[in-house]
Design a protein around this motif. Sequence first.
Motif, PDB file in Angstrom:
ATOM      1  N   THR A  73       0.818  -1.198   0.000  1.00 53.64           N
ATOM      2  CA  THR A  73       0.000   0.000   0.000  1.00 53.64           C
ATOM      3  C   THR A  73       0.859   1.259   0.000  1.00 53.64           C
ATOM      4  O   THR A  73       1.985   1.256   0.507  1.00 53.64           O
ATOM      5  N   ASP A  74       0.288   2.321  -0.576  1.00 55.00           N
ATOM      6  CA  ASP A  74       0.905   3.642  -0.488  1.00 55.00           C
ATOM      7  C   ASP A  74       0.237   4.466   0.606  1.00 55.00           C
ATOM      8  O   ASP A  74       0.499   5.665   0.739  1.00 55.00           O
ATOM      9  N   GLY A  75      -0.642   3.842   1.369  1.00 60.84           N
ATOM     10  CA  GLY A  75      -1.375   4.512   2.430  1.00 60.84           C
ATOM     11  C   GLY A  75      -2.775   4.889   2.022  1.00 60.84           C
ATOM     12  O   GLY A  75      -3.688   4.943   2.856  1.00 60.84           O
ATOM     13  N   ARG A  76      -2.978   5.113   0.726  1.00 62.53           N
ATOM     14  CA  ARG A  76      -4.295   5.530   0.234  1.00 62.53           C
ATOM     15  C   ARG A  76      -5.107   4.355  -0.306  1.00 62.53           C
ATOM     16  O   ARG A  76      -6.334   4.356  -0.252  1.00 62.53           O
ATOM     17  N   SER A  77      -4.425   3.362  -0.868  1.00 57.45           N
ATOM     18  CA  SER A  77      -5.112   2.206  -1.450  1.00 57.45           C
ATOM     19  C   SER A  77      -4.156   1.024  -1.477  1.00 57.45           C
ATOM     20  O   SER A  77      -2.956   1.168  -1.226  1.00 57.45           O
ATOM     21  N   LEU A  78      -4.696  -0.152  -1.804  1.00 59.75           N
ATOM     22  CA  LEU A  78      -3.868  -1.341  -1.973  1.00 59.75           C
ATOM     23  C   LEU A  78      -3.411  -1.408  -3.426  1.00 59.75           C
ATOM     24  O   LEU A  78      -4.221  -1.426  -4.345  1.00 59.75           O
ATOM     25  N   LEU A  79      -2.112  -1.460  -3.634  1.00 59.68           N
ATOM     26  CA  LEU A  79      -1.541  -1.498  -4.980  1.00 59.68           C
ATOM     27  C   LEU A  79      -1.324  -2.921  -5.463  1.00 59.68           C
ATOM     28  O   LEU A  79      -1.255  -3.167  -6.664  1.00 59.68           O
ATOM     29  N   ALA A  80      -1.171  -3.853  -4.544  1.00 62.21           N
ATOM     30  CA  ALA A  80      -0.988  -5.271  -4.863  1.00 62.21           C
ATOM     31  C   ALA A  80      -1.617  -6.075  -3.743  1.00 62.21           C
ATOM     32  O   ALA A  80      -1.574  -5.681  -2.576  1.00 62.21           O
ATOM     33  N   PHE A  81      -2.202  -7.218  -4.109  1.00 58.84           N
ATOM     34  CA  PHE A  81      -2.849  -8.088  -3.117  1.00 58.84           C
ATOM     35  C   PHE A  81      -2.665  -9.536  -3.534  1.00 58.84           C
ATOM     36  O   PHE A  81      -2.692  -9.863  -4.725  1.00 58.84           O
ATOM     37  N   ALA A  82      -2.492 -10.414  -2.549  1.00 58.46           N
ATOM     38  CA  ALA A  82      -2.370 -11.848  -2.838  1.00 58.46           C
ATOM     39  C   ALA A  82      -2.838 -12.661  -1.645  1.00 58.46           C
ATOM     40  O   ALA A  82      -2.715 -12.232  -0.493  1.00 58.46           O
ATOM     41  N   GLU A  83      -3.365 -13.841  -1.965  1.00 56.24           N
ATOM     42  CA  GLU A  83      -3.660 -14.842  -0.944  1.00 56.24           C
ATOM     43  C   GLU A  83      -2.869 -16.104  -1.269  1.00 56.24           C
ATOM     44  O   GLU A  83      -2.628 -16.425  -2.424  1.00 56.24           O
ATOM     45  N   ASP A  84      -2.482 -16.830  -0.229  1.00 52.24           N
ATOM     46  CA  ASP A  84      -1.768 -18.087  -0.427  1.00 52.24           C
ATOM     47  C   ASP A  84      -1.858 -18.884   0.868  1.00 52.24           C
ATOM     48  O   ASP A  84      -2.086 -18.322   1.941  1.00 52.24           O
ATOM     49  N   LEU A  85      -1.665 -20.204   0.748  1.00 50.81           N
ATOM     50  CA  LEU A  85      -1.681 -21.036   1.941  1.00 50.81           C
ATOM     51  C   LEU A  85      -0.506 -20.709   2.862  1.00 50.81           C
ATOM     52  O   LEU A  85      -0.560 -20.937   4.071  1.00 50.81           O
ATOM     53  N   GLY A  86       0.579 -20.145   2.308  1.00 49.67           N
ATOM     54  CA  GLY A  86       1.744 -19.757   3.100  1.00 49.67           C
ATOM     55  C   GLY A  86       1.840 -18.250   3.231  1.00 49.67           C
ATOM     56  O   GLY A  86       1.733 -17.524   2.246  1.00 49.67           O
ATOM     57  N   ARG A  87       2.059 -17.766   4.441  1.00 46.38           N
ATOM     58  CA  ARG A  87       2.157 -16.313   4.632  1.00 46.38           C
ATOM     59  C   ARG A  87       3.394 -15.756   3.947  1.00 46.38           C
ATOM     60  O   ARG A  87       3.378 -14.632   3.434  1.00 46.38           O
ATOM     61  N   HIS A  88       4.493 -16.538   3.908  1.00 47.42           N
ATOM     62  CA  HIS A  88       5.695 -16.092   3.203  1.00 47.42           C
ATOM     63  C   HIS A  88       5.439 -16.027   1.698  1.00 47.42           C
ATOM     64  O   HIS A  88       5.941 -15.139   1.014  1.00 47.42           O
ATOM     65  N   ASN A  89       4.656 -16.960   1.153  1.00 47.89           N
ATOM     66  CA  ASN A  89       4.314 -16.924  -0.274  1.00 47.89           C
ATOM     67  C   ASN A  89       3.490 -15.693  -0.611  1.00 47.89           C
ATOM     68  O   ASN A  89       3.679 -15.076  -1.665  1.00 47.89           O
ATOM     69  N   ALA A  90       2.526 -15.364   0.245  1.00 46.59           N
ATOM     70  CA  ALA A  90       1.679 -14.199  -0.013  1.00 46.59           C
ATOM     71  C   ALA A  90       2.524 -12.934  -0.099  1.00 46.59           C
ATOM     72  O   ALA A  90       2.317 -12.080  -0.972  1.00 46.59           O
ATOM     73  N   VAL A  91       3.510 -12.814   0.803  1.00 47.50           N
ATOM     74  CA  VAL A  91       4.405 -11.655   0.763  1.00 47.50           C
ATOM     75  C   VAL A  91       5.247 -11.670  -0.509  1.00 47.50           C
ATOM     76  O   VAL A  91       5.403 -10.644  -1.184  1.00 47.50           O
ATOM     77  N   ASP A  92       5.795 -12.831  -0.876  1.00 49.65           N
ATOM     78  CA  ASP A  92       6.575 -12.918  -2.120  1.00 49.65           C
ATOM     79  C   ASP A  92       5.740 -12.524  -3.332  1.00 49.65           C
ATOM     80  O   ASP A  92       6.231 -11.886  -4.271  1.00 49.65           O
ATOM     81  N   LYS A  93       4.468 -12.915  -3.346  1.00 48.68           N
ATOM     82  CA  LYS A  93       3.614 -12.610  -4.499  1.00 48.68           C
ATOM     83  C   LYS A  93       3.403 -11.107  -4.669  1.00 48.68           C
ATOM     84  O   LYS A  93       3.478 -10.588  -5.794  1.00 48.68           O
ATOM     85  N   VAL A  94       3.143 -10.392  -3.577  1.00 42.52           N
ATOM     86  CA  VAL A  94       2.900  -8.950  -3.736  1.00 42.52           C
ATOM     87  C   VAL A  94       4.198  -8.212  -4.037  1.00 42.52           C
ATOM     88  O   VAL A  94       4.209  -7.249  -4.828  1.00 42.52           O
ATOM     89  N   LEU A  95       5.307  -8.656  -3.452  1.00 43.38           N
ATOM     90  CA  LEU A  95       6.591  -8.034  -3.781  1.00 43.38           C
ATOM     91  C   LEU A  95       6.980  -8.347  -5.216  1.00 43.38           C
ATOM     92  O   LEU A  95       7.522  -7.493  -5.929  1.00 43.38           O
ATOM     93  N   GLY A  96       6.684  -9.578  -5.658  1.00 39.43           N
ATOM     94  CA  GLY A  96       6.965  -9.947  -7.046  1.00 39.43           C
ATOM     95  C   GLY A  96       6.125  -9.167  -8.035  1.00 39.43           C
ATOM     96  O   GLY A  96       6.606  -8.797  -9.118  1.00 39.43           O
ATOM     97  N   PHE A  97       4.866  -8.905  -7.685  1.00 38.71           N
ATOM     98  CA  PHE A  97       4.002  -8.101  -8.554  1.00 38.71           C
ATOM     99  C   PHE A  97       4.591  -6.698  -8.730  1.00 38.71           C
ATOM    100  O   PHE A  97       4.672  -6.185  -9.855  1.00 38.71           O
TER     101      PHE A  97
END
Length: 267
Positions: free
Chosen positions: A165-189
């Motif tokens: 997020t930039d504080g105003r909205s969500l710029l990337a979003f992901a769901e995954d069975l692994g919390r580390h995967n979800a973070v990798d997905k939004v950073l990868g996006f």
Amino acid sequence: MQDQTSALYTERKIMRYEKGSWNEMNDRITLERPLHLEINGKEFITLLCTPVQRKELAAGFLLSEGIIQSPEQILSMDLKEQEDLISMELTGMEIDLEDRVKKITLTSGCGRGTILCDVMDAISEPRISGSMDLSPVEIMERMHELHHHSSTYLKTGGTHSAAVTDGRSLLAFAEDLGRHNAVDKVLGFCFLNRIPTGDKAVLASGRISSEIIMKVGRSGVPILVTRAAATDQVIRIAEAMNITLIGFARGTRMNVYTCPERITGTG
């Protein structure tokens, strides 16, 4: 923000015991698949994940492990859905992949997460210099938005979610069975779409452990917010990397563990 249209769950008949009686019913089950990552013609690693946003996952994983630093290093990326395989051609790598795999650490992340280094390496990582100011109201609003977007979790109870997020909205979003995967997905996006992260925050639904703070730090993100807890080692790493770490961001409260100067009103 990317559109996640593929189903993340399936349905099957189960027997449920409740209030002293058994009933047959349909239940929604989170999907899990392997993702085999092949680099420059050689098998590298297999990740277990929810089978959407897999290119983002691969890019985010390589970024957060320090294997690549620029999208220009990815010469090609071919996803073969039926084989659960991504073949990548990379250039300009400054590390030996075979040597890096020897340093695998099994983490406390869901789905037996993996990082390819010693967690204490983070102490010597460059300090985050990115600047961002968030207000408590912005944090609470974006965390509410994160929960609202977590449709698979609301249907199955079987996924974690993450967002940038930039504080105003969500710029990337992901769901995954692994919390580390979800973070990798939004950073990868953000990485693949060349969205700068030095003035952004990462939001997460799950507990923050060492591998996640390292992923966030290596992407240059100055603020990490979770609705859950953080470990003592995570707090030490956040201090060393100059990351603002916020936990238990639920409803109208939150705990700021490190670098509070980025949150308005704390001074």
